[in-house]
Every structure is written in C-alpha cells, then in structure tokens.
Write a protein that holds these residues in place. Structure first.
Motif, mmCIF file in Angstrom:
data_model
loop_
_atom_site.group_PDB
_atom_site.id
_atom_site.type_symbol
_atom_site.label_atom_id
_atom_site.label_comp_id
_atom_site.label_asym_id
_atom_site.label_seq_id
_atom_site.Cartn_x
_atom_site.Cartn_y
_atom_site.Cartn_z
ATOM 1 N N GLU A 198 1.015 -1.134 0.064
ATOM 2 C CA GLU A 198 -0.103 0.059 -0.011
ATOM 3 C C GLU A 198 0.835 1.139 0.127
ATOM 4 N N ASN A 199 0.098 2.565 -0.255
ATOM 5 C CA ASN A 199 0.961 3.689 -0.387
ATOM 6 C C ASN A 199 0.491 4.770 0.313
ATOM 7 N N VAL A 200 0.830 5.479 1.217
ATOM 8 C CA VAL A 200 0.595 6.624 2.079
ATOM 9 C C VAL A 200 1.569 7.618 1.842
ATOM 10 N N ASP A 201 1.120 8.592 0.733
ATOM 11 C CA ASP A 201 1.911 9.300 0.047
ATOM 12 C C ASP A 201 2.097 10.589 0.662
ATOM 13 N N GLY A 202 1.184 11.129 1.474
ATOM 14 C CA GLY A 202 1.419 12.457 2.198
ATOM 15 C C GLY A 202 2.629 12.304 3.341
ATOM 16 N N GLU A 203 2.334 11.272 4.032
ATOM 17 C CA GLU A 203 3.694 11.143 4.984
ATOM 18 C C GLU A 203 4.945 10.768 4.400
ATOM 19 N N ALA A 204 4.973 9.999 3.360
ATOM 20 C CA ALA A 204 6.219 9.682 2.693
ATOM 21 C C ALA A 204 6.839 11.179 2.199
ATOM 22 N N LEU A 205 6.025 12.200 1.606
ATOM 23 C CA LEU A 205 6.335 13.608 1.455
ATOM 24 C C LEU A 205 7.061 14.270 2.410
ATOM 25 N N LEU A 206 6.412 13.987 3.548
ATOM 26 C CA LEU A 206 6.625 14.722 4.953
ATOM 27 C C LEU A 206 8.126 14.172 5.251
ATOM 28 N N TRP A 207 8.272 12.848 5.216
ATOM 29 C CA TRP A 207 9.700 12.145 5.383
ATOM 30 C C TRP A 207 10.716 12.620 4.811
ATOM 31 N N ALA A 208 10.272 12.503 3.363
ATOM 32 C CA ALA A 208 11.549 13.144 2.468
ATOM 33 C C ALA A 208 11.823 14.492 2.736
ATOM 34 N N SER A 209 10.799 15.235 2.838
ATOM 35 C CA SER A 209 11.263 16.737 2.797
ATOM 36 C C SER A 209 11.876 17.079 4.204
ATOM 37 N N GLU A 210 11.543 16.398 5.271
ATOM 38 C CA GLU A 210 12.150 16.674 6.494
ATOM 39 C C GLU A 210 13.627 16.199 6.391
ATOM 40 N N ARG A 211 13.987 15.022 5.833
ATOM 41 C CA ARG A 211 15.113 14.895 5.549
ATOM 42 C C ARG A 211 16.082 15.829 4.844
ATOM 43 N N LEU A 212 15.562 16.409 3.706
ATOM 44 C CA LEU A 212 15.759 17.638 2.874
ATOM 45 C C LEU A 212 16.087 18.816 3.729
ATOM 46 N N PHE A 213 15.254 19.226 4.620
ATOM 47 C CA PHE A 213 15.365 20.555 5.460
ATOM 48 C C PHE A 213 16.683 20.189 6.332
ATOM 49 N N ARG A 214 16.921 19.254 6.892
ATOM 50 C CA ARG A 214 18.135 18.946 7.667
ATOM 51 C C ARG A 214 19.266 18.933 7.160
ATOM 52 N N ALA A 215 19.306 18.754 5.769
ATOM 53 C CA ALA A 215 20.502 18.901 4.845
ATOM 54 C C ALA A 215 21.019 20.394 4.901
ATOM 55 N N PRO A 216 22.547 20.491 5.027
ATOM 56 C CA PRO A 216 22.987 21.958 5.097
ATOM 57 C C PRO A 216 22.952 22.715 3.554
ATOM 58 N N GLU A 217 22.953 21.810 2.488
ATOM 59 C CA GLU A 217 22.835 22.489 1.300
ATOM 60 C C GLU A 217 21.550 23.462 1.191
ATOM 61 N N PRO A 218 21.887 24.793 0.737
ATOM 62 C CA PRO A 218 20.823 25.767 0.306
ATOM 63 C C PRO A 218 19.831 25.370 -0.672
ATOM 64 N N HIS A 219 20.176 24.764 -1.786
ATOM 65 C CA HIS A 219 19.273 24.496 -2.725
ATOM 66 C C HIS A 219 18.759 22.979 -2.769
ATOM 67 N N LYS A 220 17.420 22.910 -2.532
ATOM 68 C CA LYS A 220 16.940 21.428 -2.253
ATOM 69 C C LYS A 220 15.858 21.164 -3.347
ATOM 70 N N PHE A 221 15.876 19.988 -3.958
ATOM 71 C CA PHE A 221 15.017 19.463 -4.875
ATOM 72 C C PHE A 221 14.315 18.147 -4.472
ATOM 73 N N LEU A 222 13.042 17.888 -4.649
ATOM 74 C CA LEU A 222 12.414 16.659 -4.330
ATOM 75 C C LEU A 222 11.524 16.152 -5.522
ATOM 76 N N LEU A 223 11.850 15.302 -6.010
ATOM 77 C CA LEU A 223 11.035 14.572 -7.164
ATOM 78 C C LEU A 223 10.394 13.281 -6.692
ATOM 79 N N VAL A 224 8.948 13.237 -6.921
ATOM 80 C CA VAL A 224 8.228 11.969 -6.653
ATOM 81 C C VAL A 224 7.779 11.352 -7.923
ATOM 82 N N LEU A 225 8.002 9.974 -7.658
ATOM 83 C CA LEU A 225 7.610 9.218 -8.985
ATOM 84 C C LEU A 225 6.547 8.172 -8.259
ATOM 85 N N THR A 226 5.005 8.370 -9.137
ATOM 86 C CA THR A 226 4.039 7.928 -8.627
ATOM 87 C C THR A 226 3.227 7.404 -9.799
#
Length: 307
Positions: A198-226
């Motif tokens: 099964e797939n719970v997309d909303g929480e997956a996006l939160l998880w991936a974005s939280e990981r990005l927000f913790r990264a020190p790099e200023p330019h962040k990109f998130l690509l979702v394949l669904t």
C-alpha cells in the motif's frame, strides 16, 4: 521516541495547516525506516520461489535494459554538459536532490523494473553534476493494516482512528553517500516480489522533505515518482476514501508554498494524481529515465542559473 512519533508530536520545519492537524495516525509504533539492505529485518527472508523471481527480475535489469540505460546515460551527459557551461561546479555542489518512489502494488512488473533503472540513471546524472542525492521508497510493511489494525481491533475498533497501517520507508541511497557510483546491488531489493503493497503518500512526502530540510545545502529538490493516488484499504474503511488523499493534497500545498525546496512529480500511467503544480505525465515506462533526467535538469538549471 521513534522518528515517526517525533514527526507527529512536533513538526517544526513544515507549516502545519488546519487540514493537516486533522490528520493523525492511530499509532506509529509499528512504522519502520530501513536501509534497503536491511529489508529482511522487516519482511523476513524470501521464500525459494520469491528469491527465484527476484533473481530473474535482476537479470532483466542488468542484461535486457542495457541499451535503454545507455540511452538515458547519454541524455544525462548532454544535459549535464549544458548545465555545467552555465553554472559553476561550486554552486552545483550546494544542491541536494531527493528521489522518492512509490512502492504501491500497482507498480508491480514493468513499472518498478523501469523505475529502478530510471532512478539509477537519474542519480548517476545528479552525482556527475556534483549534486548530493538520495533515493527513497515508500510502502507498507504488510497488507490489511498489519499490527496497527490488530491493535485498533483489540481496543474495540474506536471510530475515526486515523491512518491504520504500518508504514515502511526505505533508504536506497542517503545524501551522505557522495560516491560517484551507480546504486548497483542496492537496487535489487526494489524488485522484491514481497515489497510492493500500500502507499501513504502524504507521510512519505513529509519524511523525504524533513530529510532535505535537515541537509546543509541551500538548494533542495524533491522529485516524486508515482503511478496513482494514496491507497490503504484499512485506513479507507475506517476513515472514508478521501482521508489519505486530502492529507496528500495539503502536504503538497504546504511544501509548494513553503519555498525552501523545489517540488516536482513524474506521473506514470493514467491513474496518477494531478495535485502537483510542477509535474509531467509518462504513459510508457520506457520513457521514464529520459523524462526524469530532463525534468531534473530543467529544475536545477532554473534554480541555479545566474540572475
């Protein structure tokens, strides 16, 4: 306290909308985040039959998709060369990209095979550019709600329980891994016949974005394949069919308005959601790699180009 408990108890990096406050998980005790090589700890060892199926899928990926992967690699080299002429490497190295792939049951077969090949080509393109990259997957640990649903039933099945399944989030490559190499054998577990559920997309996006927000790099990109909409039968039956979809829409809206990352989506097939402002539709899985690389190149070029 587990990562998921912390995420629900105190989310400081993403604005919390009214609609998101209404979203809840019945429990996060059974949610898991694992590296791909540790999937046996959650799913158990493969049966002899499933191991044979996995070996056949891996052989197809390694041998039968060689020409297609070469085509995607060459396309990536052309785009990378164009970007490199416009953007200094130091600026490109200030970027981090997350590739998040839907591991729902509908991705089974050709779709997940092509997705694995495309992800490898895309992350190779990004590493050659100098960007940090991570590759993530999301599904559930079992069918029919798993241990979360069993606990809910043991407590008398109270109404409106919220998300009612055991999340499984998978790390194939973390941003801290800066080797300029393909994913190699780590991709093999993406093809496990017992993985896609099964797939719970909303929480997956939160998880991936939280990981990005913790990264020190200023330019962040998130690509979702669904290839579809959020789906979990246990959650739907107890909360209504729009519960997960409304949450996904709100998470997308919050991330798009937040401004600290560039959000985009590749939609595979005709059932994919149309919620993302920046998205592309791919009808044929064979076009997935070239479309993904082109979309990433466009996003990085626009974001980093000199004013």
């Amino acid at each position: 306290m587990s990562f998921f408990k912390k995420m629900f108890a105190r989310r400081t990096t993403i604005p919390v909308s009214i609609a998101e406050k209404d979203y809840r998980a019945f429990t996060t005790d059974f949610d898991r985040i694992v590296r791909s090589e540790d999937l046996n700890k959650v799913l158990g060892p493969l049966s002899r039959e499933d191991a044979a199926i996995l070996d056949m899928a891996w052989q197809t990926l390694e041998l039968s998709l060689t020409s297609l992967q070469t085509e995607w690699t060459l396309a990536g080299m052309r785009i990378a060369s164009q970007i490199a002429m416009q953007i200094p490497r130091l600026k490109r190295e200030s970027s981090v990209v997350s590739l998040l792939v839907d591991h729902s049951g509908s991705m089974r077969g050709q779709s997940i095979l092509m997705a694995a090949a495309a992800l490898d080509a895309a992350q190779d393109f990004l590493r050659n550019l100098g960007c940090k990259v991570e590759v993530l997957g999301y599904t559930t640990a079992g069918w029919k709600g798993g241990d979360t649903r069993k606990r809910w039933q043991a407590l008398g099945s109270p109404p409106h329980p919220g998300r009612l399944c055991d999340l499984l989030h998978i790390i194939y490559r973390s941003a801290e891994d800066t080797r300029a190499s393909s994913l190699g054998h780590r991709l093999k577990n993406m093809l496990r016949p017992d993985l896609l559920k099964e797939n719970v997309d909303g929480e997956a996006l939160l998880w991936a974005s939280e990981r990005l927000f913790r990264a020190p790099e200023p330019h962040k990109f998130l690509l979702v394949l669904t290839d579809g909409v959020p789906m979990d039968d246990s959650t739907f039956a107890a909360n209504g069919p729009d519960f997960l979809t409304r949450h996904l829409q709100q998470v997308i809206s919050d991330l798009e308005s937040d401004g600290r990352l560039s959000l985009m989506a590749i939609k595979l097939g005709h059932q994919a959601t149309d919620f993302y402002k920046n998205s592309r539709h791919v009808d044929t899985p064979a076009h997935l790699g070239s479309e993904m690389i082109d979309m990433l190149g466009d996003a990085i070029g626009r974001k980093l180009a000199p004013n």
